[in-house]
Design a protein around this motif. Structure first.
Motif: not given
Length: 133
Positions: A54-69
């Motif tokens: 989650v932390t790595n995904e949130m740090d991206k310029d365009s995080p995948d909200e579906s993946l985070i959820s």
């Protein structure tokens, strides 16, 4: 020995007395049981890996909200399993007793420093307690 060194020496003695207390010994046993519980440690490891995703995904310029959820939901399920573990429950209870003891020590010191008698109403028997604060 300077007065500051004397205070620090007494603080070390206090820490040793806390470590020798039944409250702290019980906490240490609970911590060891949690540390030795392979299933619990596996769950904690899985939770930490999911948190890193989650932390790595949130740090991206365009995080995948579906993946985070999705990963957050997995984390909630794992967290619930961790908190339902008997060793974790016992550890959390024992840790709260140590925290209460340390809070009482701090309250006693602060009371004595501000002119009180240095006494608190804590009996360290939580069944008689109206709440720490």
């Amino acid at each position: 020995m300077t007065s500051s060194e004397n205070v620090l020496s007494i603080a070390k003695q206090l820490a040793d007395a806390i470590k020798d207390s039944d409250v702290y010994a019980s906490y240490e046993r609970a911590k060891q049981a949690s540390d030795e519980d392979g299933e619990l440690q596996k769950l904690i490891g899985e939770f930490n890996l999911k948190r890193m995703v989650v932390t790595n995904e949130m740090d991206k310029d365009s995080p995948d909200e579906s993946l985070i959820s999705s990963v957050n939901e997995e984390m909630r399920t794992i967290y619930d399993s961790i908190m339902a573990n008997e060793h974790m429950k016992f550890y959390n209870i024992r840790k709260s007793y140590v925290d209460q003891l340390l809070n009482s020590v701090n309250e006693t010191i602060m009371s004595a420093l501000t002119g009180g008698d240095g006494q608190t109403s804590c009996t360290h028997d939580c069944s008689t307690c109206g709440g720490c604060g």
